[in-house]
Design a protein around this motif. Structure first.
Motif, PDB file in Angstrom:
ATOM      1  N   VAL A  38      41.649  12.249  41.313  1.00  0.00           N
ATOM      2  CA  VAL A  38      42.105  10.981  40.733  1.00  0.00           C
ATOM      3  C   VAL A  38      43.628  10.900  40.739  1.00  0.00           C
ATOM      4  CG1 VAL A  38      42.171   9.566  38.635  1.00  0.00           C
ATOM      5  CG2 VAL A  38      40.055  10.752  39.276  1.00  0.00           C
ATOM      6  N   TRP A  56      41.034  16.114  37.079  1.00  0.00           N
ATOM      7  CA  TRP A  56      41.670  14.929  37.661  1.00  0.00           C
ATOM      8  C   TRP A  56      42.136  15.159  39.099  1.00  0.00           C
ATOM      9  CZ3 TRP A  56      41.183  10.694  34.734  1.00  0.00           C
ATOM     10  CH2 TRP A  56      41.064  10.839  33.349  1.00  0.00           C
ATOM     11  N   THR A  62      34.455  12.650  34.873  1.00  0.00           N
ATOM     12  CA  THR A  62      35.107  11.807  35.875  1.00  0.00           C
ATOM     13  C   THR A  62      35.068  12.396  37.275  1.00  0.00           C
ATOM     14  OG1 THR A  62      37.240  12.851  35.430  1.00  0.00           O
ATOM     15  CG2 THR A  62      36.742  10.838  34.234  1.00  0.00           C
ATOM     16  N   ARG A  64      45.651   9.527  43.794  1.00  0.00           N
ATOM     17  CA  ARG A  64      45.530   8.072  43.960  1.00  0.00           C
ATOM     18  C   ARG A  64      46.485   7.341  43.030  1.00  0.00           C
ATOM     19  NH1 ARG A  64      40.583   5.823  45.153  1.00  0.00           N
ATOM     20  NH2 ARG A  64      41.609   3.865  44.562  1.00  0.00           N
ATOM     21  N   ILE A  91      36.664   5.868  39.360  1.00  0.00           N
ATOM     22  CA  ILE A  91      37.452   5.967  38.136  1.00  0.00           C
ATOM     23  C   ILE A  91      38.923   5.644  38.409  1.00  0.00           C
ATOM     24  CG2 ILE A  91      38.299   7.562  36.367  1.00  0.00           C
ATOM     25  CD1 ILE A  91      35.388   6.633  36.017  1.00  0.00           C
ATOM     26  N   ALA A  92      39.441   6.119  39.532  1.00  0.00           N
ATOM     27  CA  ALA A  92      40.836   5.809  39.886  1.00  0.00           C
ATOM     28  C   ALA A  92      41.033   4.313  40.051  1.00  0.00           C
ATOM     29  CB  ALA A  92      41.230   6.540  41.168  1.00  0.00           C
ATOM     30  N   PRO A 119      35.444  10.159  41.438  1.00  0.00           N
ATOM     31  CA  PRO A 119      36.895  10.015  41.276  1.00  0.00           C
ATOM     32  C   PRO A 119      37.464   8.721  41.832  1.00  0.00           C
ATOM     33  CG  PRO A 119      36.374  11.643  42.961  1.00  0.00           C
ATOM     34  CD  PRO A 119      35.094  11.330  42.268  1.00  0.00           C
ATOM     35  N   ASP A 120      36.962   8.255  42.973  1.00  0.00           N
ATOM     36  CA  ASP A 120      37.491   7.017  43.540  1.00  0.00           C
ATOM     37  C   ASP A 120      37.200   5.832  42.634  1.00  0.00           C
ATOM     38  OD1 ASP A 120      38.458   8.385  45.719  1.00  0.00           O
ATOM     39  OD2 ASP A 120      36.739   7.939  46.995  1.00  0.00           O
TER      40      ASP A 120
END
Length: 262
Positions: free
Chosen positions: A39, A36, A242, A42, A249-250, A246-247
């Motif tokens: 993530v 993570w 993920t 964010r 999913i965030a 990451p962007d």
């Protein structure tokens, strides 16, 4: 980052952010709280973020013997108590982490505000179980290198390896898993049957399917969403892990939790 001992096990965790609302991030099998890394910052802009290494993963205590989803959910509850986080929390989980998040929502409904899961691994199809357990036994006996090529090809889509350093880092970290702990968690998944409890969930749930996920294709994720009353389903261009996007999913997590007031 810090360490705590609870429920007979030592766990590593990190708590970030300063808002009143809290989201708990649960990583995938073979992952760690580092899954993570891109993530959590964010989400920490608007929430407290708790991420941790599950039993057997990362720098948490290694797992042996039998393991259950009940134990995994209880670890989250005990961690929240130890840290002093009261009231409801949101959870976001990937693959087996998604199963743990959903099981927490079922086992602790009064403590759950909403759940977001990507490619949730809620069980193994009967026709795949024998072969999968044989593969896991080989991993346990010979090490993670036995399965790394298949795991990366199916889980970390080649189409999403534009950041090659991110991929190489993930692969190397995956190879660092304790094979016996990995096998223990995998057998927990093989013994899981969540269909009944999914139908009883009442909190807001978002299920994310990954277009490029070759471990748990979108149809499997959508089937989980259909089993949960009122759950939302979305398919996005991501893979099984993920860390690849990451962007994206965030944005999915933050957008849904904001809409749900969680």
């Amino acid at each position: 980052m810090d360490f705590i001992e609870l429920n007979g096990v030592g766990l590593r965790y990190e708590l970030g952010g300063k808002a009143d609302r809290t989201v708990v991030l649960v990583h995938e099998m073979g992952g760690s709280l580092e899954s993570w890394d891109d993530v959590a910052p964010r989400l920490a802009e608007s929430r407290r973020v708790l991420r941790y290494d599950t039993r057997g993963a990362g720098l948490s205590q290694k797992a042996r013997g039998e393991l259950s989803l009940d134990t995994m959910a209880d670890d989250i509850a005990a961690s929240l108590d130890h840290i002093g986080i009261a009231g409801k929390v949101a959870l976001a989980g990937i693959a087996v982490g998604g199963a743990i998040a959903l099981h927490f929502a079922s086992r602790y409904p009064a403590r759950t505000s909403a759940v977001v899961v990507g490619s949730p691994a809620t069980g193994i199809a009967p026709d795949r179980r024998t072969a999968a357990l044989e593969r896991v036994a080989t991993i346990e006996a010979t090490g993670m290198g036995f399965a790394v090529e298949d795991a990366m090809q199916n889980g970390y889509a080649p189409e999403l390896r534009g950041d090659i350093r991110r991929f190489e880092r993930y692969r190397a970290r995956w190879l660092g898993n304790d094979p016996a702990s990995y096998a223990t968690v995998w057998r927990m998944l093989a013994n899981a049957d969540m269909q009944g409890e999914l139908a009883g969930l009442r909190c807001p749930v978002l299920v994310i399917g990954g277009t490029l996920d070759r471990v748990r294709p979108p149809a499997l994720a959508e089937a989980v969403a259909k089993a949960i009353p009122g759950a939302r389903y979305t398919e996005v261009r991501t893979g099984h892990y993920t860390v690849q996007t990451p962007d994206l999913i965030a944005d999915c997590i933050d957008g849904f939790l904001t809409t749900a007031g969680a």
